[in-house]
Design a protein around this motif. Sequence first.
Motif, PDB file in Angstrom:
ATOM      1  N   PHE A  97       0.839  -1.200   0.000  1.00  0.00           N
ATOM      2  CA  PHE A  97       0.000   0.000   0.000  1.00  0.00           C
ATOM      3  C   PHE A  97       0.874   1.250   0.000  1.00  0.00           C
ATOM      4  CE2 PHE A  97      -3.740   2.464   0.869  1.00  0.00           C
ATOM      5  CZ  PHE A  97      -3.316   3.506   1.686  1.00  0.00           C
ATOM      6  N   ALA A  98       1.947   1.213   0.803  1.00  0.00           N
ATOM      7  CA  ALA A  98       2.853   2.367   0.870  1.00  0.00           C
ATOM      8  C   ALA A  98       3.474   2.644  -0.492  1.00  0.00           C
ATOM      9  CB  ALA A  98       3.946   2.114   1.900  1.00  0.00           C
ATOM     10  N   LEU A  99       3.849   1.598  -1.204  1.00  0.00           N
ATOM     11  CA  LEU A  99       4.450   1.772  -2.524  1.00  0.00           C
ATOM     12  C   LEU A  99       3.449   2.317  -3.526  1.00  0.00           C
ATOM     13  CD1 LEU A  99       6.649  -1.415  -2.902  1.00  0.00           C
ATOM     14  CD2 LEU A  99       7.415   0.942  -2.800  1.00  0.00           C
ATOM     15  N   GLN A 100       2.239   1.782  -3.471  1.00  0.00           N
ATOM     16  CA  GLN A 100       1.212   2.187  -4.427  1.00  0.00           C
ATOM     17  C   GLN A 100       0.964   3.688  -4.374  1.00  0.00           C
ATOM     18  OE1 GLN A 100      -2.516   0.139  -3.900  1.00  0.00           O
ATOM     19  NE2 GLN A 100      -3.584   1.371  -5.404  1.00  0.00           N
ATOM     20  N   HIS A 101       1.020   4.233  -3.178  1.00  0.00           N
ATOM     21  CA  HIS A 101       0.740   5.661  -3.010  1.00  0.00           C
ATOM     22  C   HIS A 101       2.016   6.499  -2.892  1.00  0.00           C
ATOM     23  CE1 HIS A 101      -3.640   5.274  -2.503  1.00  0.00           C
ATOM     24  NE2 HIS A 101      -3.331   4.078  -2.040  1.00  0.00           N
ATOM     25  N   ARG A 102       3.177   5.848  -3.079  1.00  0.00           N
ATOM     26  CA  ARG A 102       4.444   6.558  -3.006  1.00  0.00           C
ATOM     27  C   ARG A 102       4.578   7.337  -1.703  1.00  0.00           C
ATOM     28  NH1 ARG A 102       4.796   3.565  -6.628  1.00  0.00           N
ATOM     29  NH2 ARG A 102       5.687   3.896  -8.695  1.00  0.00           N
ATOM     30  N   GLN A 103       4.078   6.711  -0.615  1.00  0.00           N
ATOM     31  CA  GLN A 103       4.163   7.406   0.660  1.00  0.00           C
ATOM     32  C   GLN A 103       4.432   6.411   1.783  1.00  0.00           C
ATOM     33  OE1 GLN A 103      -0.239   7.736   2.419  1.00  0.00           O
ATOM     34  NE2 GLN A 103       0.023   9.048   0.641  1.00  0.00           N
ATOM     35  N   GLY A 104       4.976   6.922   2.873  1.00  0.00           N
ATOM     36  CA  GLY A 104       5.267   6.074   4.010  1.00  0.00           C
ATOM     37  C   GLY A 104       6.691   6.273   4.479  1.00  0.00           C
ATOM     38  N   ASP A 112       4.741   8.344  15.563  1.00  0.00           N
ATOM     39  CA  ASP A 112       3.413   8.050  16.124  1.00  0.00           C
ATOM     40  C   ASP A 112       2.383   8.115  15.000  1.00  0.00           C
ATOM     41  OD1 ASP A 112       1.011   7.875  17.448  1.00  0.00           O
ATOM     42  OD2 ASP A 112       1.466   9.446  18.919  1.00  0.00           O
ATOM     43  N   LEU A 113       1.864   6.968  14.599  1.00  0.00           N
ATOM     44  CA  LEU A 113       0.928   6.922  13.475  1.00  0.00           C
ATOM     45  C   LEU A 113      -0.427   7.525  13.803  1.00  0.00           C
ATOM     46  CD1 LEU A 113       1.872   3.346  12.275  1.00  0.00           C
ATOM     47  CD2 LEU A 113       2.269   5.462  11.006  1.00  0.00           C
ATOM     48  N   THR A 114      -0.682   7.778  15.083  1.00  0.00           N
ATOM     49  CA  THR A 114      -1.955   8.403  15.473  1.00  0.00           C
ATOM     50  C   THR A 114      -1.848   9.925  15.526  1.00  0.00           C
ATOM     51  OG1 THR A 114      -1.484   8.344  17.872  1.00  0.00           O
ATOM     52  CG2 THR A 114      -2.459   6.367  16.871  1.00  0.00           C
ATOM     53  N   ASP A 115      -0.636  10.444  15.297  1.00  0.00           N
ATOM     54  CA  ASP A 115      -0.385  11.886  15.351  1.00  0.00           C
ATOM     55  C   ASP A 115      -0.451  12.457  13.931  1.00  0.00           C
ATOM     56  OD1 ASP A 115       0.604  14.467  15.536  1.00  0.00           O
ATOM     57  OD2 ASP A 115       2.233  13.941  16.907  1.00  0.00           O
ATOM     58  N   ALA A 116      -1.461  13.268  13.670  1.00  0.00           N
ATOM     59  CA  ALA A 116      -1.656  13.827  12.329  1.00  0.00           C
ATOM     60  C   ALA A 116      -0.466  14.667  11.882  1.00  0.00           C
ATOM     61  CB  ALA A 116      -2.935  14.658  12.295  1.00  0.00           C
ATOM     62  N   ALA A 117       0.151  15.394  12.809  1.00  0.00           N
ATOM     63  CA  ALA A 117       1.287  16.239  12.454  1.00  0.00           C
ATOM     64  C   ALA A 117       2.492  15.380  12.058  1.00  0.00           C
ATOM     65  CB  ALA A 117       1.649  17.156  13.623  1.00  0.00           C
ATOM     66  N   ALA A 118       2.711  14.278  12.772  1.00  0.00           N
ATOM     67  CA  ALA A 118       3.862  13.415  12.496  1.00  0.00           C
ATOM     68  C   ALA A 118       3.717  12.675  11.176  1.00  0.00           C
ATOM     69  CB  ALA A 118       4.043  12.415  13.636  1.00  0.00           C
ATOM     70  N   THR A 119       2.484  12.472  10.730  1.00  0.00           N
ATOM     71  CA  THR A 119       2.235  11.707   9.501  1.00  0.00           C
ATOM     72  C   THR A 119       1.612  12.570   8.407  1.00  0.00           C
ATOM     73  OG1 THR A 119       0.049  11.002  10.303  1.00  0.00           O
ATOM     74  CG2 THR A 119       1.921   9.586  10.830  1.00  0.00           C
ATOM     75  N   ALA A 120       1.854  13.886   8.482  1.00  0.00           N
ATOM     76  CA  ALA A 120       1.227  14.808   7.526  1.00  0.00           C
ATOM     77  C   ALA A 120       1.623  14.501   6.087  1.00  0.00           C
ATOM     78  CB  ALA A 120       1.611  16.250   7.885  1.00  0.00           C
ATOM     79  N   GLY A 121       2.820  13.950   5.871  1.00  0.00           N
ATOM     80  CA  GLY A 121       3.280  13.654   4.514  1.00  0.00           C
ATOM     81  C   GLY A 121       2.650  12.422   3.912  1.00  0.00           C
ATOM     82  N   TRP A 122       2.081  11.548   4.734  1.00  0.00           N
ATOM     83  CA  TRP A 122       1.486  10.303   4.234  1.00  0.00           C
ATOM     84  C   TRP A 122       0.307   9.868   5.110  1.00  0.00           C
ATOM     85  CZ3 TRP A 122       4.061   8.035   8.407  1.00  0.00           C
ATOM     86  CH2 TRP A 122       5.353   8.506   8.658  1.00  0.00           C
ATOM     87  N   PRO A 123      -0.767  10.660   5.092  1.00  0.00           N
ATOM     88  CA  PRO A 123      -1.940  10.335   5.922  1.00  0.00           C
ATOM     89  C   PRO A 123      -2.610   9.029   5.523  1.00  0.00           C
ATOM     90  CG  PRO A 123      -2.453  12.099   4.368  1.00  0.00           C
ATOM     91  CD  PRO A 123      -0.981  11.901   4.317  1.00  0.00           C
ATOM     92  N   GLY A 124      -2.591   8.705   4.224  1.00  0.00           N
ATOM     93  CA  GLY A 124      -3.211   7.463   3.774  1.00  0.00           C
ATOM     94  C   GLY A 124      -2.517   6.245   4.358  1.00  0.00           C
ATOM     95  N   PHE A 125      -1.194   6.273   4.359  1.00  0.00           N
ATOM     96  CA  PHE A 125      -0.419   5.181   4.937  1.00  0.00           C
ATOM     97  C   PHE A 125      -0.701   5.053   6.426  1.00  0.00           C
ATOM     98  CE2 PHE A 125       3.267   3.763   7.309  1.00  0.00           C
ATOM     99  CZ  PHE A 125       3.584   2.570   6.683  1.00  0.00           C
ATOM    100  N   ALA A 126      -0.722   6.186   7.131  1.00  0.00           N
ATOM    101  CA  ALA A 126      -0.949   6.164   8.575  1.00  0.00           C
ATOM    102  C   ALA A 126      -2.318   5.569   8.907  1.00  0.00           C
ATOM    103  CB  ALA A 126      -0.838   7.580   9.135  1.00  0.00           C
ATOM    104  N   ALA A 127      -3.329   5.959   8.138  1.00  0.00           N
ATOM    105  CA  ALA A 127      -4.668   5.438   8.382  1.00  0.00           C
ATOM    106  C   ALA A 127      -4.726   3.933   8.149  1.00  0.00           C
ATOM    107  CB  ALA A 127      -5.673   6.150   7.484  1.00  0.00           C
ATOM    108  N   ARG A 128      -4.103   3.480   7.048  1.00  0.00           N
ATOM    109  CA  ARG A 128      -4.117   2.057   6.741  1.00  0.00           C
ATOM    110  C   ARG A 128      -3.325   1.262   7.784  1.00  0.00           C
ATOM    111  NH1 ARG A 128      -4.784  -1.288   2.248  1.00  0.00           N
ATOM    112  NH2 ARG A 128      -4.679  -3.434   3.044  1.00  0.00           N
ATOM    113  N   ALA A 129      -2.217   1.834   8.253  1.00  0.00           N
ATOM    114  CA  ALA A 129      -1.408   1.164   9.270  1.00  0.00           C
ATOM    115  C   ALA A 129      -2.208   0.972  10.553  1.00  0.00           C
ATOM    116  CB  ALA A 129      -0.151   1.969   9.552  1.00  0.00           C
ATOM    117  N   GLN A 130      -2.955   1.995  10.941  1.00  0.00           N
ATOM    118  CA  GLN A 130      -3.767   1.883  12.152  1.00  0.00           C
ATOM    119  C   GLN A 130      -4.870   0.841  11.976  1.00  0.00           C
ATOM    120  OE1 GLN A 130      -4.650   5.748  14.329  1.00  0.00           O
ATOM    121  NE2 GLN A 130      -3.719   6.594  12.465  1.00  0.00           N
ATOM    122  N   GLU A 131      -5.438   0.796  10.791  1.00  0.00           N
ATOM    123  CA  GLU A 131      -6.453  -0.227  10.513  1.00  0.00           C
ATOM    124  C   GLU A 131      -5.868  -1.628  10.628  1.00  0.00           C
ATOM    125  OE1 GLU A 131      -7.922   0.573   6.630  1.00  0.00           O
ATOM    126  OE2 GLU A 131      -8.844   2.491   7.176  1.00  0.00           O
TER     127      GLU A 131
END
Length: 256
Positions: free
Chosen positions: A74-81, A97-116
Amino acid sequence: MIGMAREQRLAEIFVELADSLIDDFDVIDLLQRLSARCVELLDVQAAGIMLSDGRGELQVVAASDERTHLLELFALQHRQGPCVECFRTREPKTNIDLTDAAATAGWPGFAARAQETGYVVTHALPLRLRQRIVGALNLFQSRPGTLAVADITLGQALADVATVAMFQQRTLEQAHVENSQLQSVLTSRILIEQVKGVLAERWGTTVDQAFTAFRAYAREHRLGLAELAQEIVDGRRHSAAIPPPETSIQDMGPSR
């Protein structure tokens, strides 16, 4: 794993990796073992490894479990992570911290999927050979909290040893040969993915179970993982020759 038991196991693992510097070895199996050893030694619950292909794009080559593998894809598909960022900047990315929006601002899609997927903290460490970065090691925590400096240092050491092992021959210092070697690893991984998917579907098992049975058969018959996969794809060896794992999805009963 604490105290002397951890130190003894650590010594055993470095000897295991060092053996790859001396004898012929299976690169895919080495990286697969590295993923598993990271989970065993470090305070993380999953690990994944990416290598750069001939175009400079990262590709997944190993993961401690299939769930992590899918997340890396997933990270590769979106070129983020974090792995992608680590590879581009050539610097480790730790205690994110994947739950911190500021820490994952560059790749929010990856962070959301990781938490899922069940992860709340992640780290990315470069696979480096002198000044060259050839990939990245991604570590995942399912529990909140920072990873100790000692664990991060050990994770980087494991990544460094594995990278040296991949390029142990002096001729591999040449850039075009390095690229050829990396591309060969990535091509081999694609074949292995195809075969383990076929086996999982045939047996009604998880992909992780199918891969474990596949690796066991390869070791028993002294075959490289890519070599065995190629023989199956070419029709020189029938996949029915590989004994299925003892437990299949149908045998597991209802989930609890």
